[in-house]
Design a protein around this motif. Structure first.
Motif, PDB file in Angstrom:
ATOM      1  N   LEU A  18       0.690  -1.200  -0.090  1.00 34.70           N
ATOM      2  CA  LEU A  18      -0.065  -0.076  -0.177  1.00 34.70           C
ATOM      3  C   LEU A  18       0.653   1.112  -0.014  1.00 34.70           C
ATOM      4  N   SER A  20       0.170   5.121   0.226  1.00 29.27           N
ATOM      5  CA  SER A  20      -0.547   6.401   0.820  1.00 29.27           C
ATOM      6  C   SER A  20      -0.266   7.536   0.032  1.00 29.27           C
ATOM      7  N   SER A 144      -6.309   4.102  -6.718  1.00 25.18           N
ATOM      8  CA  SER A 144      -7.494   4.826  -5.667  1.00 25.18           C
ATOM      9  C   SER A 144      -8.327   6.138  -5.973  1.00 25.18           C
ATOM     10  N   LEU A 167      -9.323   2.131   1.490  1.00 22.67           N
ATOM     11  CA  LEU A 167      -8.288   2.648   0.262  1.00 22.67           C
ATOM     12  C   LEU A 167      -9.047   3.925   0.195  1.00 22.67           C
ATOM     13  N   TYR A 168      -7.836   4.994   0.599  1.00 26.56           N
ATOM     14  CA  TYR A 168      -8.883   6.604   0.197  1.00 26.56           C
ATOM     15  C   TYR A 168      -7.941   6.977  -1.242  1.00 26.56           C
ATOM     16  N   ASP A 171      -4.580   7.040  -2.807  1.00 21.71           N
ATOM     17  CA  ASP A 171      -3.948   5.918  -2.010  1.00 21.71           C
ATOM     18  C   ASP A 171      -3.122   4.786  -3.673  1.00 21.71           C
ATOM     19  N   LEU A 173      -2.342   0.662  -4.919  1.00 21.20           N
ATOM     20  CA  LEU A 173      -1.834  -1.247  -3.882  1.00 21.20           C
ATOM     21  C   LEU A 173      -1.612  -1.598  -5.834  1.00 21.20           C
ATOM     22  N   ASN A 203     -11.591   3.354 -10.020  1.00 23.15           N
ATOM     23  CA  ASN A 203     -10.010   2.577  -9.928  1.00 23.15           C
ATOM     24  C   ASN A 203      -9.985   2.981 -10.844  1.00 23.15           C
TER      25      ASN A 203
END
Length: 210
Positions: A18, A20, A144, A167-168, A171, A173, A203
């Motif tokens: 992740l 961030s 995201s 998930l914000y 972010d 992944l 997404n």
């Protein structure tokens, strides 16, 4: 700070990272390019092979685009709505995907497909594997944007217990290596509002498909 340096990098599972707020430093260009892509090729609701409409609306950019219909799941070099090539992948998309993959330890990733999924409140994505690509040594990069989502990532069987990961906006992944074929999905989106996206979650999923 380097433009693509994440504020926080966390290994969630083996080979699952992740990053961030990774998008935040240069999101204006990304959002502008996203708007152009969606204007060129509209979001649409694809059908599953069993004939049911997908919960999310989708479109693609890049050399290949992921599609679903009665013939099955697959990649195509043309948009079935227009019979023309998908919009070219913007440079900002390519750079983001490459740097995110590199930051997560997957060097030399060059995505040739970007699937854009649009989620509205209560829409979701069931647990599934990304297995329509030809080279499973290449990672998945998932970006995201918009309202938050509760992502699920499980094991290598659909019945395996899945980890829930919030998930914000901004972010990223990244998963690959030993975790490349883990089942994953998105729980129903809760009602919320984002300044740039309203009630939507967007997404971007980058893959090396060909």
């Amino acid at each position: 700070m380097h433009l693509f340096e994440p504020l926080k990098k966390l290994e969630i599972l083996k080979d699952v990272y992740l990053l961030s707020e990774f998008v935040t430093p240069f999101e204006n260009q990304l959002l502008n390019d996203l708007h152009v892509v969606i204007q060129t090729a509209p979001l649409r609701q694809m059908m599953t092979p069993s004939g049911f409409p997908m919960s999310v609306t989708t479109v693609n950019c890049g050399q290949l685009g992921w599609i679903s219909d009665k013939k099955g799941y697959r990649y195509s070099s043309v948009d079935p709505l227009s019979n023309k090539p998908w919009p070219a992948m913007p440079e900002s998309f390519k750079q983001l995907a490459q740097h995110a993959a590199s930051t997560a330890g997957f060097a030399d990733f060059e995505a040739d497909a970007c699937l854009i999924n649009c989620y509205q409140p209560n829409t979701k994505m069931g647990l599934h594997q990304d297995k329509d690509e030809q080279d499973f040594t290449q990672p998945i990069v998932s970006v995201s944007l918009g309202v938050p989502a509760m992502f699920q990532i499980g094991g290598f069987k659909r019945s395996d217990k899945a980890l829930k990961l919030p998930l914000y906006h901004g972010d990223v992944l990244v998963w690959g290596g030993e975790s490349r074929l883990r089942f994953h999905g998105v729980l129903p989106i809760k009602a919320a509002v984002h300044p740039a996206f309203g009630e939507r979650r967007i997404n971007l999923t980058f893959r090396k498909a060909g």
